[in-house]
Design an enzyme around this catalytic site. Sequence first.
Site, mmCIF file in Angstrom:
data_model
loop_
_atom_site.group_PDB
_atom_site.id
_atom_site.type_symbol
_atom_site.label_atom_id
_atom_site.label_comp_id
_atom_site.label_asym_id
_atom_site.label_seq_id
_atom_site.Cartn_x
_atom_site.Cartn_y
_atom_site.Cartn_z
ATOM 1 N N SER A 1 -9.468 2.840 2.898
ATOM 2 C CA SER A 1 -8.394 3.474 2.148
ATOM 3 C C SER A 1 -7.526 2.494 1.367
ATOM 4 O O SER A 1 -6.683 2.919 0.569
ATOM 5 C CB SER A 1 -7.508 4.268 3.109
ATOM 6 O OG SER A 1 -6.842 3.407 4.021
ATOM 7 N N LYS B 1 0.853 -1.183 0.000
ATOM 8 C CA LYS B 1 0.000 0.000 0.000
ATOM 9 C C LYS B 1 0.895 1.241 0.000
ATOM 10 O O LYS B 1 1.973 1.235 0.598
ATOM 11 C CB LYS B 1 -0.889 -0.042 1.242
ATOM 12 C CG LYS B 1 -1.988 1.010 1.311
ATOM 13 C CD LYS B 1 -2.861 0.750 2.540
ATOM 14 C CE LYS B 1 -3.954 1.787 2.702
ATOM 15 N NZ LYS B 1 -4.813 1.500 3.873
ATOM 16 N N SER C 1 -10.539 0.215 6.669
ATOM 17 C CA SER C 1 -9.823 0.445 5.418
ATOM 18 C C SER C 1 -9.462 -0.809 4.640
ATOM 19 O O SER C 1 -9.101 -0.718 3.469
ATOM 20 C CB SER C 1 -8.551 1.265 5.678
ATOM 21 O OG SER C 1 -8.879 2.597 5.966
#
Length: 467
Positions: A150, A75, A174
């Site tokens: 996210s 990520k 997320s």
Amino acid sequence: MPALHDLSLLAQVEGLRRGELSPTELADHYLDRIRRFADLGAFAEVTRSAALERAAVLESGASGGPLWGVPSAEKDLVARTGVATRYGSRARADLVPVASDPLAEAMDAAGAVSLGKTSTSEFGLTGFTEPLIHSPARDPWRTSAGAGGSSGGAAVAVAAGLLPAAIGSDGGGSIRIPSATVGVVGLKPSRGRLPIGSGFDSPDGLAVNGPIARTAADAALLLDALVGLAPLSYATAPPGTGPFLAAARREPGSLRVGITTESPWDDDEDIVLDADARTAFDTAATWLADAGHGVTDAEWHPVGYASLFRVLWRASAARIPLSDEDMTLVEPLTAWLVREGRALSAVDLLGGLSAARAFERRTIADFAAFDAVLTPALAQSPRPVGWYAGHDPERTFAMQVEYAPYSSFVNVAGLPALTLPVTTDAAGHPVSVQLIGRPGGEATLLALATQLEGLRGPLPHPPVWDA
């Protein structure tokens, strides 16, 4: 003949160990798909040359590590030496770290092949992945819709066959929000379960790392690897021997399952469960009852949650190291959050943290009668790209809560939770539910999820899958 991305993560790991697949073959396949479907916005940075070089190095040495030769990605909140790491922000547009974060180092030690960085919202602060620094992460089922956040890029990559599985981070949903949005399995581990991204890395204890995968078994395999990253306790174990994968393959027996559509936001925001989400929830509850579990309503009436979470959300933004110049480059919502967080007094922060711990104790006590608790995963269908734009920060926050009102409280309580698709809507889009476990109860969730997958049967893939 199936394409390489048709193979499960477990099948790829086994094929690599037997020499039927090579790291280069897999990396090249996924890199080609990432290039062809770049418009999905799954990746913020692709490191093709480094990935192929890494694959070649692995092939020249002995196999080893639980993820040897497996394509992966970090990520865009995880620093990797020499690779642009932008944190989804224009304030970090030119950042190239000189040192890697522990997760990147541990994944290398586990034998994975990083293909780059999956996209995230700015500093991972929101439940949608539409940062101004690059194109939004799009739902591969319905590309006019966003992917949630996210960890939106990671979820899109798995759903579209651009990665076999991925690691996300979850501080308020997320992992689970984007996984539920695009119809894959997302697992948030218990606080303290993992050696890296444990949840103990910050005072609020919210954010943990966890797997995103196409099946519960693949999520279990990746969870085994994550648990073993330090000190790599499973590094020499053959595929299929990790305790969580064993749990995913085990019949769960007869369990006590609580069900609830109540959200701790109900008294503060306009939470409306749409018809498809209700159908998925009711269907999963019926399947679990028919499978012999004791399914009963969970009597749960949380109070005071909204105010404590607003303090924690602001405080998390206050910790981001942004200079005055940086503050002119970040997005308006981020700037507002940072300023609000920095304006909190010590009394405000300590009060929020104290309330969070009290909420944790109450929630664990309320759920203690159950081996798992079933809730909807999301309250609404995937929101169009741009849905959250143009609103003041308070309204943007409320809109995120209305979309995903069942996520953040699990982080505050420190519990494990898993989302998985169980039904489809009229257009064929997957609709998910959430299973919440006891502290340390990931094995039970994985066993239940596998059982639900068997009752559900195979789901279709998004249109890009066979392209």
